[in-house]
Write an enzyme that holds these catalytic residues in place. Structure first.
Site, PDB file in Angstrom:
ATOM      1  N   ASP A 196      -2.035   0.818  -3.596  1.00  0.00           N
ATOM      2  CA  ASP A 196      -2.533   0.125  -4.787  1.00  0.00           C
ATOM      3  C   ASP A 196      -1.691  -1.124  -5.009  1.00  0.00           C
ATOM      4  O   ASP A 196      -0.570  -1.235  -4.502  1.00  0.00           O
ATOM      5  CB  ASP A 196      -2.479   1.030  -6.019  1.00  0.00           C
ATOM      6  N   GLU A 212      -1.084 -12.652   4.058  1.00  0.00           N
ATOM      7  CA  GLU A 212      -1.922 -11.504   4.374  1.00  0.00           C
ATOM      8  C   GLU A 212      -1.127 -10.216   4.192  1.00  0.00           C
ATOM      9  O   GLU A 212      -0.026 -10.071   4.700  1.00  0.00           O
ATOM     10  CB  GLU A 212      -2.453 -11.618   5.805  1.00  0.00           C
ATOM     11  N   ASP A 226      -6.852   1.668  -2.984  1.00  0.00           N
ATOM     12  CA  ASP A 226      -7.356   1.224  -4.289  1.00  0.00           C
ATOM     13  C   ASP A 226      -7.292  -0.299  -4.369  1.00  0.00           C
ATOM     14  O   ASP A 226      -6.594  -0.949  -3.597  1.00  0.00           O
ATOM     15  CB  ASP A 226      -6.516   1.853  -5.412  1.00  0.00           C
ATOM     16  N   HIS A 258       0.001   3.371  -7.954  1.00  0.00           N
ATOM     17  CA  HIS A 258      -0.214   2.553  -9.152  1.00  0.00           C
ATOM     18  C   HIS A 258       1.038   2.553 -10.033  1.00  0.00           C
ATOM     19  O   HIS A 258       1.470   1.495 -10.516  1.00  0.00           O
ATOM     20  CB  HIS A 258      -1.411   3.088  -9.936  1.00  0.00           C
TER      21      HIS A 258
END
Length: 926
Positions: free
Chosen positions: A697, A735, A767, A901
């Site tokens: 994430d 990237e 995610d 997260h």
């Protein structure tokens, strides 16, 4: 302008090698093809720009992206869709000007060909083909730019595949009848007519092109126009193919030629549908904010908090597995009834000379709505040197004049500005002007008196009473939400303008939402310490069990430090005694802490004390703070995560002052501490013996606009209860895949060190990826990740399953019940009808919601070579939602995603640095 003879040239090198092999395959073929051998020119739009040879003898260089895309096109059979004509470099031109890896490989290829020039013709042919194969394989191992995978496409249509929809349905679970927030769209004719519009003399200004065409609006009642291409639902008669318009600025005549190009299938034109429903929202007198539309006339007043709530809708049209559908969801926008000027005056009264600092904290980054035209702007700064008396340049009748803000608003909007000395709000924007290749920066000046703040401040969000009052209107039940859908459908059907707009395109909207059959997966059994087995519940929560039973793996707290201020000494003592009293039922031993009383609660006092007391023997640091302050919390976490690494817990003293809740709060803190020290709380049955599950994430760091934080969390034991974590900092334009490859290698190395073997199976939950990035992920990022496997061994080839997790979606699922509609139970799966047409995907409701309407999570399996069935994939995904140790129940996304997260948020918001390697195998970020 860049030199066309420069560039890396990787793809061009590959193209030239391919062309050489084609010449060898057909030595008798003439250099100029015969008309019969030339593929028929397609009417489909080109995806590759044509190139012309240099007349100066320099071959075409560049980065070679277009050439890379041409490889597949050149191998197509005659009659298929062809790209635009590509003129190869002259045979007498100089060598390719690229300097990239592909060019170096080509040079080696040419050298080897020169050395073996005496080989027979047949051998030459096979050798060239082999060289191309080797070259292709080598290039696939390099970090090719992700931009090479993107192809410019007309935004008004998309490729329509004749292949049937991707159907991947599971069977496990109990079937249930549900409805959802999707509505079928029906069309009579599946044809759209495409025309090219030319202006003579040519008009560079796009906005003027719209005006010139709209002078003849009677011929184009239903249309979509982008400045060049016109789409209409019916064929235009010859009489309207050549028109004359008048330039409104200089009254000159402009010839408008409308040239027929082709017909298209209506199912290609998804953009037209979405534009159409935006127009229907205008027909219904709704106001647009971003992608949502709101009804200001139905605003709900909350006078005690000076707030109002605007109800609204968000719509999107797409083609799904079950056909063409409209996604409809209800939404709300919270606005303040007071103007920004009245707020400034309040702050001036309370803060005095420091008003600007306080207002800067409130306004910077906030969105304000201008009351005169209902538009949103982001505030970037406050300029107290400007006022409504200030002037700016404005063009009137071809002349530049100076006009004050006072006169401007009176002349254009009929508004009398009352306070002539108020400061101005500044919003900065960047736009690309007509005829310019570079974006232009704009400074938009806003009058506080004419602006309303939208959203809520942090202080307002911490006001329990205010949030409860707002939630009364924003957290609507399934019955209320479904009633809003019915009201929208009825409004469209009763509105004559909206009905005629749909009918003009041959469309009609279904009278009710889509009904379908879903499945509810069986509850998962939980395992605690001492071999305790707890059957799963339908609501997927186990709050009482988690404190009643021993944890799965306990870590005793033997050497730890407790920091507190002198005024919070009693709070600290009560916490310590409660902690020791409640640790035994959970199977955790807690020794006395080293007490560190502090003279005050200043940030530097905490930092100095931490650096002094943290030694290599300290297991844990707990800091009790008198008040909630973000800067102090960030400073403590920076020390404990990066500078002097040790698991840490920061507690607000106020949460420990409630004697009725101190026991339950302390129990939850103890569970957190056990996880941060490397322990585990519970487990579930995992079907795989040797597998690693990864969660990825990202978090966009607000203090560093051009930098993002990406977290990588991977399991390293069979029960998926121990997690290894790494963080990547991604600068703008960089990237992310290069950093992810390093993380994957590190995680696999740690798995090998912990288990003595590498995993046979890797499942990645990614995610933060939108629909527009799925192809790029599939074609570019995943092949790059697979390269990592060979780094750990030439024969190491585990299976890979790559699943994109999308939680910010508008899909809603409602369980049909006796009382109307309810939220479905956790474990509800939908894998057909409203799923993506061309992707293997499914939706899962994994968490229990007691207020409002539950939102499912969307999972897209973009890659899978493991052969697991849809049932296995869905059940594994739901299982992983049970393993987030910060909540005794299921969460909305798989645990590794939720851990990622939490980690990215902590690092991006507080630490702003790479956490120490000492902590990578613990959940220190909970």
């Amino acid at each position: 302008m860049a030199d066309p003879g420069k560039g890396r040239g990787r793809s061009l090198a590959l193209l030239q090698a391919l062309k050489k092999s084609q010449m060898m395959d057909s030595p008798s073929q003439s250099e100029s093809q015969s008309p019969e051998s030339t593929p028929e020119q397609s009417t489909a739009p080109s995806t590759i720009a044509s190139a012309t040879p240099s007349t100066s003898g320099v071959s075409i260089g560049g980065r070679g992206r277009a050439a890379a895309l041409m490889l597949a096109k050149m191998q197509q059979k005659p009659g298929s869709t062809t790209p635009a004509i590509f003129v190869p470099p002259s045979s007498t031109s100089a060598p390719t000007a690229g300097t990239g890896r592909g060019f170096k490989l080509l040079q080696n290829l040419q050298a080897s060909q020169k050395a073996s020039s005496q080989i027979a013709s047949s051998q030459v042919t096979s050798s060239a083909q082999s060289d191309i194969k080797d070259l292709t394989e080598k290039m696939s191992e390099t970090s090719v730019s992700a931009q090479a995978s993107s192809v410019a496409k007309n935004k008004y249509f998309r490729e329509v595949k004749d292949t049937p929809p991707v159907v991947k349905k599971g069977e496990t679970g109990v079937p249930i009848e549900v409805t959802c927030n999707y509505i079928y769209l029906n069309f009579k004719e599946n044809i759209v007519f495409e025309y090219e519009v030319k202006f003579e003399p040519d008009q560079d200004y796009k906005h003027l092109r719209f005006k010139l065409l709209n002078e003849h609006i009677e011929h184009f009642k239903e249309k979509t126009f982008d400045g060049t291409t016109l789409y209409v639902p019916h064929e235009l008669p010859d009489a309207v193919r050549n028109l004359v318009s008048t330039n409104p600025y200089d009254q000159s005549k402009v010839n408008v030629s409308i040239i027929f190009r082709r017909t298209r299938r209506l199912s290609e034109m998804i953009h037209i549908y979405n534009v159409m429903f935006k127009c229907i929202m205008k027909d219904l007198k709704l106001i647009r904010f971003g992608r949502q539309h709101y009804n200001e006339h139905a605003a709900i007043q909350i006078p005690q908090h000076k707030l109002e709530v605007w109800p609204g809708y968000v719509t999107a049209v797409d083609e799904y597995e079950g056909g063409l559908m409209l996604t409809l969801d209800s939404t709300h926008r919270v606005l303040r009834t007071q103007t920004v000027l009245s707020l400034i005056k309040e702050v001036v009264q309370t803060e005095g000379a420091n008003w600007k600092r306080k207002m800067t904290d409130i306004l910077i980054g906030a969105s304000v709505m201008t009351t005169y035209n209902k538009k949103l702007f982001r505030v970037d700064t406050i300029d107290d040197k400007m006022s409504p008396r200030s002037t700016f340049e404005k063009t009137e009748k071809g002349e530049t004049v100076q006009i004050s803000f006072i006169d401007y608003y009176k002349k254009n909007y009929g508004i009398e500005i009352m306070d002539w000395d108020q400061p101005l709000l500044i919003s900065r924007d960047t736009k690309r002007m007509p005829g310019s290749d570079t974006p232009t920066d704009f400074m938009i000046c806003l009058i506080p008196e004419l602006c309303q703040l939208t959203g809520l401040t942090d202080d307002q969000r911490s006001n329990f009473r205010l949030m409860k009052d707002v939630a009364t209107y924003t957290r609507i039940t399934p019955n209320q939400r479904h009633a809003a859908f019915k009201k929208y459908i009825e409004s469209v059907m009763k509105n004559e303008t909206a009905k005629s707009r749909l009918a003009g395109w041959g469309l009609s909207i279904a009278p009710e939402t889509v009904n379908l059959t879903a499945r509810t997966l069986p509850p998962e059994t939980l395992y605690f310490g001492d071999n305790v087995r707890v059957p799963g519940k339908p609501n997927a929560e186990w709050n009482s069990e988690v404190t009643k039973h021993s944890v799965m793996q306990a870590v005793d707290i033997m050497r730890w430090v407790l920091l507190f201020t002198q005024r919070d000494k009693q709070v600290a003592m009560d916490f310590l005694s409660t902690l020791k009293r409640n640790c035994r039922p959970m199977g955790i031993m807690v020794s006395d802490a080293e007490l560190v009383p502090l003279a005050n609660d200043r940030t530097d006092t905490y930092v100095l004390a931490l650096k002094k007391c943290i030694t290599s023997s300290v297991q844990l640091v707990v800091a009790i703070c008198s008040t909630k302050r973000d800067d102090r919390y960030a400073a403590i976490k920076k020390v404990c995560c990066a500078d002097n690494p040790v698991p840490s817990q920061v507690i607000n003293a106020r949460t420990l002052m409630n004697t009725n809740k101190i026991r339950s709060i302390t129990q939850k803190i103890l569970l957190q501490l056990n996880c941060k020290l490397g322990g585990t709380l519970w487990s579930i049955s995992i079907p795989f013996k040797s597998a690693m599950i990864v969660g990825i994430d990202s978090y966009h760091d607000p203090s560093r606009r051009n930098r993002s934080v990406c977290s990588f969390v991977a399991s390293y034991n069979q029960s998926m209860t121990l997690w290894y974590s790494k963080v990547i900092f991604q600068e703008k334009g960089q990237e992310i895949v290069d950093g992810l490859k390093c993380c994957l290698v590190d995680a696999l190395t740690h798995y090998l060190r912990s288990n003595g073997q590498l995993p046979d199976r890797i499942i990645i939950y990614r995610d933060g990826v939108g629909d527009g990035q799925l192809k790029l992920l599939q074609q570019y990022e995943i092949p790059q990740m697979k390269i990592c496997f060979t780094i750990l061994g030439s024969n190491y080839q585990p299976t890979l399953t790559y699943v994109v997790v999308q939680k910010r979606i508008n899909t809603r699922i409602f369980l049909k019940s006796r009382d109307g509609y309810d939220n479905p139970n956790p474990g509800t799966v939908v894998d057909h009808c409203i799923t993506r047409r061309d992707w293997y995907d499914f939706l899962i409701v994994s968490q229990k919601v007691t207020q409002g309407t539950v939102t499912p999570t969307h999972y897209v399996v973009v890659y899978d070579d493991s052969g697991i069935t849809p049932d296995q994939c869905q059940r594994l995904t739901y299982k992983m939602c049970h393993l987030y140790y910060n909540w005794p129940g299921t969460v909305r996304v798989p645990a590794p995603c939720q851990y990622a997260h939490k980690l990215s948020y902590l690092v991006g918001q507080c630490v702003h640095a790479q956490p120490s390697d000492v902590l990578v195998d613990k959940l220190f970020f909970l």
